[in-house]
Scaffold this motif. Structure first.
Motif, mmCIF file in Angstrom:
data_model
loop_
_atom_site.group_PDB
_atom_site.id
_atom_site.type_symbol
_atom_site.label_atom_id
_atom_site.label_comp_id
_atom_site.label_asym_id
_atom_site.label_seq_id
_atom_site.Cartn_x
_atom_site.Cartn_y
_atom_site.Cartn_z
ATOM 1 N N LEU A 4 -5.179 -0.004 31.334
ATOM 2 C CA LEU A 4 -5.146 1.198 33.166
ATOM 3 C C LEU A 4 -6.471 0.857 33.412
ATOM 4 O O LEU A 4 -7.393 1.073 33.751
ATOM 5 C CB LEU A 4 -5.112 2.388 32.182
ATOM 6 N N LYS A 204 3.867 12.210 25.984
ATOM 7 C CA LYS A 204 4.309 10.756 25.554
ATOM 8 C C LYS A 204 5.591 10.714 25.256
ATOM 9 O O LYS A 204 6.705 10.152 24.159
ATOM 10 C CB LYS A 204 3.499 10.087 24.578
ATOM 11 N N SER A 261 0.710 10.884 37.774
ATOM 12 C CA SER A 261 0.689 10.260 36.953
ATOM 13 C C SER A 261 1.359 9.394 36.575
ATOM 14 O O SER A 261 0.644 8.071 36.275
ATOM 15 C CB SER A 261 -0.373 11.488 35.233
ATOM 16 N N PRO A 262 2.943 9.960 36.010
ATOM 17 C CA PRO A 262 3.587 8.665 35.425
ATOM 18 C C PRO A 262 3.729 7.472 35.574
ATOM 19 O O PRO A 262 3.575 6.549 36.485
ATOM 20 C CB PRO A 262 4.205 9.516 34.566
ATOM 21 N N LYS A 265 0.633 5.332 36.258
ATOM 22 C CA LYS A 265 1.138 4.036 35.205
ATOM 23 C C LYS A 265 1.848 3.583 35.134
ATOM 24 O O LYS A 265 1.092 2.013 34.481
ATOM 25 C CB LYS A 265 1.078 5.337 33.748
ATOM 26 N N ASP A 266 2.741 3.558 35.821
ATOM 27 C CA ASP A 266 4.302 2.971 35.103
ATOM 28 C C ASP A 266 3.766 1.467 36.343
ATOM 29 O O ASP A 266 3.807 0.803 36.108
ATOM 30 C CB ASP A 266 5.522 3.476 36.269
ATOM 31 N N GLN A 268 1.381 0.253 37.223
ATOM 32 C CA GLN A 268 0.185 -1.077 35.972
ATOM 33 C C GLN A 268 0.721 -1.877 35.050
ATOM 34 O O GLN A 268 0.280 -2.626 34.805
ATOM 35 C CB GLN A 268 -1.086 0.036 35.474
ATOM 36 N N ILE A 270 2.128 0.716 32.858
ATOM 37 C CA ILE A 270 1.821 1.366 31.015
ATOM 38 C C ILE A 270 2.968 2.189 30.795
ATOM 39 O O ILE A 270 3.164 2.434 31.280
ATOM 40 C CB ILE A 270 0.071 2.287 31.712
ATOM 41 N N LEU A 272 4.883 5.267 29.239
ATOM 42 C CA LEU A 272 4.615 6.465 29.295
ATOM 43 C C LEU A 272 4.808 7.061 28.282
ATOM 44 O O LEU A 272 4.527 8.107 28.256
ATOM 45 C CB LEU A 272 5.529 6.800 30.067
ATOM 46 N N GLU A 276 -2.495 6.228 26.791
ATOM 47 C CA GLU A 276 -3.536 6.455 27.334
ATOM 48 C C GLU A 276 -3.353 7.738 27.964
ATOM 49 O O GLU A 276 -1.904 8.839 28.329
ATOM 50 C CB GLU A 276 -2.932 5.509 28.394
ATOM 51 N N TYR A 277 -4.488 8.616 28.712
ATOM 52 C CA TYR A 277 -4.544 9.460 30.214
ATOM 53 C C TYR A 277 -4.832 9.562 30.707
ATOM 54 O O TYR A 277 -5.977 8.834 30.801
ATOM 55 C CB TYR A 277 -5.826 11.024 28.575
ATOM 56 N N LEU A 278 -4.004 9.598 31.987
ATOM 57 C CA LEU A 278 -4.810 9.164 33.296
ATOM 58 C C LEU A 278 -4.773 10.442 34.091
ATOM 59 O O LEU A 278 -3.180 11.266 34.228
ATOM 60 C CB LEU A 278 -3.374 8.680 34.062
#
Length: 315
Positions: A4, A204, A261-262, A265-266, A268, A270, A272, A276-278
Motif C-alpha cells: 500500500l 472487507k 478508498s476501494p 486500493k484496487d 495498487q 490491494i 479489498l 488495510e485501511y486507506l
C-alpha cells in the motif's frame, strides 16, 4: 500482495494537473465535512467553516490551472456529483461540487474568461442533465452522477435523488435489514449507527454470505459502479474532444469515501477483503489523468499508478 504505497488520500492530493492539448483530467473528490446531527436544520449540509476552507483551496486550484493558458488550447471544465441526500435534507457532495464551481466562476471572471462558455454545465451549446431546482427554486448547475452515490445499504435511496432514477442501482439497494443485522451482530446495544469496527467488517466483506442473502451492496459492487462512472466520464471526454481536438478538459466530480478508498486500493493491487485501511480525508481526492492516446493514471501522495477504469475488479 502489493504494498500500500498510497496509504491515505488528503486535501493536498487535489493539485492542478498538467493537461495536454486533447487531454482530460478527472478530479475525484470526497465531500467536505458535514453536519451529522439529524435534528439540525443543516443536517447533511457542509459545515460553514469547512465550506470556506474548501472554497479557498478551489480558488487557488483554478487560479493555477487557468493562468497563462495557451489561447490555442483552452481549458473547459465540467462539474458533477453524487446525488446522495442525508436525512432528507442536505446534499454534502452536491454542495461540495457547488463550492468548486463557484470558485471556478470567480477565477475565470478575474482572468477575463467567460464562465458561460468554458464551464460546460453553464454552456447552452452542451446539453447536460442537471439536478432539478432545489427547495429555494435555485437552479443547481451540477451533473448528478448516480453511480457515485454512497453505499446502497441504508434502505432509503429512493429519497436520495434530485436527478433521475437508476433502476439498476435501485435494484441493488435492498433494504435496511443488512444495516440492522450488522449493528445487532457486531455493534453495541443501543447503537443507531455503525461503529468504526462494524464499518471495518463491512469494508472487507466479512459478512458476504449474509449481505448477499439480504440483497445489499458490497465493496466490489461499489468499485464496479465507480469504475463504470469513470468509464462514462471517459466516453464523455472522447465525445468532447472529437469536436474540440485541441482543447483541454477538466472533469471535477464529488463523491464519498466509500467509492474513492476501494478505487485507490484496487489500483495498487490491494485486496479489498484484507485489513488495510486507506483513509480519505474530507475534501480530499485524487487526480486521474487521461492523456490523449495514453494510459490512464491515478495520482496521489506523489505516486502515479495505472488505472484500468473499464475493468471490473475480481473479489
Amino acid at each position: 500482495m502489493s504494498e500500500l504505497t498510497i496509504p491515505s488520500i488528503e486535501k493536498e492530493d487535489i493539485s492542478p494537473p498538467k493537461i495536454e492539448a486533447g487531454g482530460t483530467a478527472i478530479v475525484l473528490q470526497r465531500h467536505e465535512k458535514y453536519d451529522r446531527d439529524r435534528s439540525s436544520e443543516r443536517s447533511g449540509s457542509v459545515f460553514e467553516d469547512a465550506a470556506e476552507a474548501a472554497k479557498e483551496r478551489a480558488l487557488a486550484f483554478f487560479k493555477e490551472l487557468l493562468s497563462n493558458e495557451d489561447p490555442n488550447s483552452p481549458t473547459y471544465v465540467f462539474f458533477g456529483s453524487s446525488d446522495t441526500q442525508y436525512n432528507n435534507k442536505g446534499r454534502r457532495s452536491l454542495e461540495t461540487a457547488e463550492l468548486a464551481q463557484q470558485a471556478c466562476i470567480e477565477v475565470m471572471e478575474s482572468l477575463g474568461i467567460n464562465p458561460a462558455e468554458r464551464i460546460l454545465n453553464l454552456n447552452t451549446n452542451h446539453s447536460l442533465k442537471k439536478f432539478d431546482s432545489n427547495q429555494q427554486g435555485q437552479d443547481l448547475n451540477i451533473r448528478p452522477i448516480i453511480k457515485l452515490r454512497e453505499p446502497n445499504i441504508f434502505g432509503d435511496h429512493d429519497n436520495h435523488r434530485l436527478g433521475g432514477i437508476d433502476k439498476e442501482a435501485a435494484a441493488k439497494s435492498g433494504d435496511r435489514r443488512y444495516f440492522d443485522y450488522m449493528i445487532q451482530k457486531h455493534g453495541s446495544e443501543g447503537d443507531e449507527a455503525w461503529t468504526p469496527e462494524v464499518w471495518a467488517i463491512h469494508e472487507k466483506d466479512g459478512e458476504e454470505e449474509k449481505r448477499r442473502e439480504l440483497g445489499a451492496e458490497g465493496v466490489y459492487d461499489i468499485l464496479d459502479r465507480t469504475k463504470r462512472a469513470l468509464a462514462g466520464l471517459a466516453r464523455y471526454s472522447e465525445a468532447f474532444h472529437d469536436k474540440n481536438p485541441e482543447a483541454k478538459l477538466l472533469l471535477w466530480v464529488t463523491s464519498h469515501y466509500d467509492t474513492i478508498s476501494p478505487l485507490v486500493k484496487d489500483a495498487q493491487g490491494i485486496s479489498l477483503k484484507g485489513d488495510e485501511y486507506l483513509k480519505v480525508d474530507y475534501g480530499g481526492g485524487v487526480v486521474i489523468n487521461l492523456p490523449k492516446g495514453g494510459e490512464t493514471v491515478l495520482e496521489a501522495r506523489s505516486q502515479k499508478v495505472p488505472l484500468a477504469i473499464g475493468r471490473v475488479a475480481v473479489g
